[in-house]
Design a protein around this motif. Structure first.
Motif, PDB file in Angstrom:
ATOM      1  N   GLY A  77       0.790  -1.228   0.000  1.00 65.43           N
ATOM      2  CA  GLY A  77       0.000   0.000   0.000  1.00 65.43           C
ATOM      3  C   GLY A  77       0.816   1.269   0.000  1.00 65.43           C
ATOM      4  N   ALA A  78       2.132   1.148  -0.060  1.00 70.61           N
ATOM      5  CA  ALA A  78       3.001   2.320   0.053  1.00 70.61           C
ATOM      6  C   ALA A  78       3.044   3.135  -1.226  1.00 70.61           C
ATOM      7  CB  ALA A  78       4.407   1.888   0.438  1.00 70.61           C
ATOM      8  N   ILE A  79       3.221   4.447  -1.042  1.00 70.20           N
ATOM      9  CA  ILE A  79       3.377   5.385  -2.147  1.00 70.20           C
ATOM     10  C   ILE A  79       4.394   6.431  -1.711  1.00 70.20           C
ATOM     11  CG2 ILE A  79       1.408   6.770  -1.352  1.00 70.20           C
ATOM     12  CD1 ILE A  79       0.834   7.449  -4.306  1.00 70.20           C
ATOM     13  N   GLY A  80       5.267   6.802  -2.627  1.00 73.49           N
ATOM     14  CA  GLY A  80       6.285   7.799  -2.323  1.00 73.49           C
ATOM     15  C   GLY A  80       6.654   8.549  -3.582  1.00 73.49           C
ATOM     16  N   TYR A  81       7.629   9.404  -3.482  1.00 71.01           N
ATOM     17  CA  TYR A  81       8.104  10.164  -4.642  1.00 71.01           C
ATOM     18  C   TYR A  81       9.624  10.199  -4.618  1.00 71.01           C
ATOM     19  CZ  TYR A  81       8.262  13.632  -0.955  1.00 71.01           C
ATOM     20  OH  TYR A  81       8.509  14.257   0.247  1.00 71.01           O
ATOM     21  N   ILE A  82      10.185  10.240  -5.811  1.00 68.59           N
ATOM     22  CA  ILE A  82      11.636  10.218  -5.978  1.00 68.59           C
ATOM     23  C   ILE A  82      12.007  11.032  -7.213  1.00 68.59           C
ATOM     24  CG2 ILE A  82      11.974   7.984  -4.838  1.00 68.59           C
ATOM     25  CD1 ILE A  82      12.038   6.678  -7.615  1.00 68.59           C
ATOM     26  N   ASP A  83      13.282  11.252  -7.401  1.00 64.12           N
ATOM     27  CA  ASP A  83      13.779  11.851  -8.631  1.00 64.12           C
ATOM     28  C   ASP A  83      13.568  10.834  -9.754  1.00 64.12           C
ATOM     29  OD1 ASP A  83      16.189  12.121 -10.655  1.00 64.12           O
ATOM     30  OD2 ASP A  83      15.871  14.092  -9.743  1.00 64.12           O
ATOM     31  N   ALA A  84      13.122  11.294 -10.901  1.00 68.28           N
ATOM     32  CA  ALA A  84      12.831  10.393 -12.027  1.00 68.28           C
ATOM     33  C   ALA A  84      14.036   9.535 -12.411  1.00 68.28           C
ATOM     34  CB  ALA A  84      12.357  11.204 -13.228  1.00 68.28           C
ATOM     35  N   GLY A  85      15.226  10.033 -12.224  1.00 71.72           N
ATOM     36  CA  GLY A  85      16.427   9.289 -12.571  1.00 71.72           C
ATOM     37  C   GLY A  85      16.691   8.083 -11.681  1.00 71.72           C
ATOM     38  N   SER A  86      15.977   7.971 -10.576  1.00 74.67           N
ATOM     39  CA  SER A  86      16.184   6.862  -9.644  1.00 74.67           C
ATOM     40  C   SER A  86      15.240   5.691  -9.867  1.00 74.67           C
ATOM     41  CB  SER A  86      16.005   7.361  -8.205  1.00 74.67           C
ATOM     42  OG  SER A  86      16.967   8.342  -7.891  1.00 74.67           O
ATOM     43  N   VAL A  87      14.289   5.812 -10.773  1.00 74.96           N
ATOM     44  CA  VAL A  87      13.285   4.760 -10.993  1.00 74.96           C
ATOM     45  C   VAL A  87      13.953   3.473 -11.460  1.00 74.96           C
ATOM     46  CG1 VAL A  87      11.290   4.085 -12.412  1.00 74.96           C
ATOM     47  CG2 VAL A  87      11.456   6.411 -11.512  1.00 74.96           C
ATOM     48  N   ASN A  88      13.470   2.348 -10.893  1.00 71.26           N
ATOM     49  CA  ASN A  88      13.922   1.041 -11.360  1.00 71.26           C
ATOM     50  C   ASN A  88      12.714   0.119 -11.522  1.00 71.26           C
ATOM     51  OD1 ASN A  88      13.287  -0.174  -8.849  1.00 71.26           O
ATOM     52  ND2 ASN A  88      15.346   0.218  -8.061  1.00 71.26           N
ATOM     53  N   ASP A  89      12.944  -1.149 -11.841  1.00 64.08           N
ATOM     54  CA  ASP A  89      11.861  -2.095 -12.134  1.00 64.08           C
ATOM     55  C   ASP A  89      11.022  -2.495 -10.921  1.00 64.08           C
ATOM     56  OD1 ASP A  89      12.608  -2.087 -14.766  1.00 64.08           O
ATOM     57  OD2 ASP A  89      13.755  -3.952 -14.650  1.00 64.08           O
ATOM     58  N   SER A  90      11.474  -2.183  -9.719  1.00 65.55           N
ATOM     59  CA  SER A  90      10.728  -2.605  -8.530  1.00 65.55           C
ATOM     60  C   SER A  90       9.568  -1.660  -8.183  1.00 65.55           C
ATOM     61  CB  SER A  90      11.662  -2.735  -7.325  1.00 65.55           C
ATOM     62  OG  SER A  90      12.175  -1.492  -6.941  1.00 65.55           O
ATOM     63  N   VAL A  91       9.504  -0.512  -8.887  1.00 67.50           N
ATOM     64  CA  VAL A  91       8.430   0.443  -8.650  1.00 67.50           C
ATOM     65  C   VAL A  91       7.746   0.825  -9.966  1.00 67.50           C
ATOM     66  CG1 VAL A  91       9.408   1.421  -6.538  1.00 67.50           C
ATOM     67  CG2 VAL A  91      10.029   2.418  -8.734  1.00 67.50           C
ATOM     68  N   LYS A  92       6.545   1.359  -9.822  1.00 72.15           N
ATOM     69  CA  LYS A  92       5.768   1.809 -10.989  1.00 72.15           C
ATOM     70  C   LYS A  92       5.459   3.290 -10.806  1.00 72.15           C
ATOM     71  CE  LYS A  92       1.273   0.958 -11.366  1.00 72.15           C
ATOM     72  NZ  LYS A  92      -0.014   0.278 -11.560  1.00 72.15           N
ATOM     73  N   VAL A  93       5.698   4.084 -11.836  1.00 72.77           N
ATOM     74  CA  VAL A  93       5.404   5.507 -11.807  1.00 72.77           C
ATOM     75  C   VAL A  93       3.914   5.713 -12.051  1.00 72.77           C
ATOM     76  CG1 VAL A  93       5.831   7.740 -12.919  1.00 72.77           C
ATOM     77  CG2 VAL A  93       7.725   6.130 -12.599  1.00 72.77           C
ATOM     78  N   VAL A  94       3.254   6.448 -11.123  1.00 72.85           N
ATOM     79  CA  VAL A  94       1.820   6.707 -11.272  1.00 72.85           C
ATOM     80  C   VAL A  94       1.525   8.189 -11.533  1.00 72.85           C
ATOM     81  CG1 VAL A  94       1.024   4.696  -9.984  1.00 72.85           C
ATOM     82  CG2 VAL A  94       1.503   6.826  -8.761  1.00 72.85           C
ATOM     83  N   ALA A  95       2.506   9.059 -11.337  1.00 73.67           N
ATOM     84  CA  ALA A  95       2.332  10.487 -11.610  1.00 73.67           C
ATOM     85  C   ALA A  95       3.712  11.135 -11.755  1.00 73.67           C
ATOM     86  CB  ALA A  95       1.561  11.166 -10.473  1.00 73.67           C
ATOM     87  N   THR A  96       3.737  12.210 -12.533  1.00 72.60           N
ATOM     88  CA  THR A  96       4.982  12.954 -12.767  1.00 72.60           C
ATOM     89  C   THR A  96       4.723  14.431 -12.530  1.00 72.60           C
ATOM     90  OG1 THR A  96       5.618  11.335 -14.434  1.00 72.60           O
ATOM     91  CG2 THR A  96       6.772  13.446 -14.483  1.00 72.60           C
ATOM     92  N   PHE A  97       5.648  15.082 -11.835  1.00 76.31           N
ATOM     93  CA  PHE A  97       5.526  16.514 -11.559  1.00 76.31           C
ATOM     94  C   PHE A  97       6.814  17.226 -11.901  1.00 76.31           C
ATOM     95  CE2 PHE A  97       2.473  14.437  -8.789  1.00 76.31           C
ATOM     96  CZ  PHE A  97       1.347  15.197  -8.995  1.00 76.31           C
TER      97      PHE A  97
END
Length: 138
Positions: free
Chosen positions: A118-138
């Motif tokens: 159930g967790a949700i967080g935010y990160i720098d786009a350059g840090s995204v990997n396969d273990s997470v899914k992007v649901v919004a971009t700002f």
């Protein structure tokens, strides 16, 4: 003097590039929920506590003072860091809620989000990997 000016310009370019970093909101890779920008804002302000499928939401923040957090608060929540701090102080004082847990780095957010359904967080786009899914971009 010319070398100093060149060095200063290079430094300024690096600073301005980091200031333009894209912030993404992430959930675990297996999370099938979709979110609007308004949903994201409501989650991080403690006003939305469940995903569309009825499962509980566990928002996490980056540490106070983080550039990514400041960008998220400005772009996603429409408030400055001091406004968010005041908002949460009022919520805590009145017993209406408590702020999201703070984590120290993008890697910490990724680890937490990928291991908590159930967790949700935010990160720098350059840090995204396969273990997470992007649901919004700002």
């Amino acid at each position: 003097m010319k070398k100093f000016i060149t060095s200063l310009l290079c430094t300024l370019c690096l600073i301005s590039t980091s200031a333009l970093a894209e912030v993404v909101v992430v959930v675990g890779a297996s999370n099938g929920n979709s979110l609007s920008g308004s949903d994201v804002s409501r989650i991080f302000l403690g006003k939305l506590k469940k995903f569309g499928d009825g499962s509980s939401v566990i928002p996490v923040n980056l540490a106070s003072g983080s550039d990514v957090r400041a960008a998220f608060e400005k772009n996603a929540l429409g408030k400055s860091s001091s406004q968010i701090k005041a908002y949460w102080s009022k919520q805590v004082f009145s017993g209406k809620g408590k702020p999201p847990k703070e984590l120290g780095s993008d890697a910490d957010v990724i680890n937490f989000v990928s291991s908590n359904p159930g967790a949700i967080g935010y990160i720098d786009a350059g840090s995204v990997n396969d273990s997470v899914k992007v649901v919004a971009t700002f």
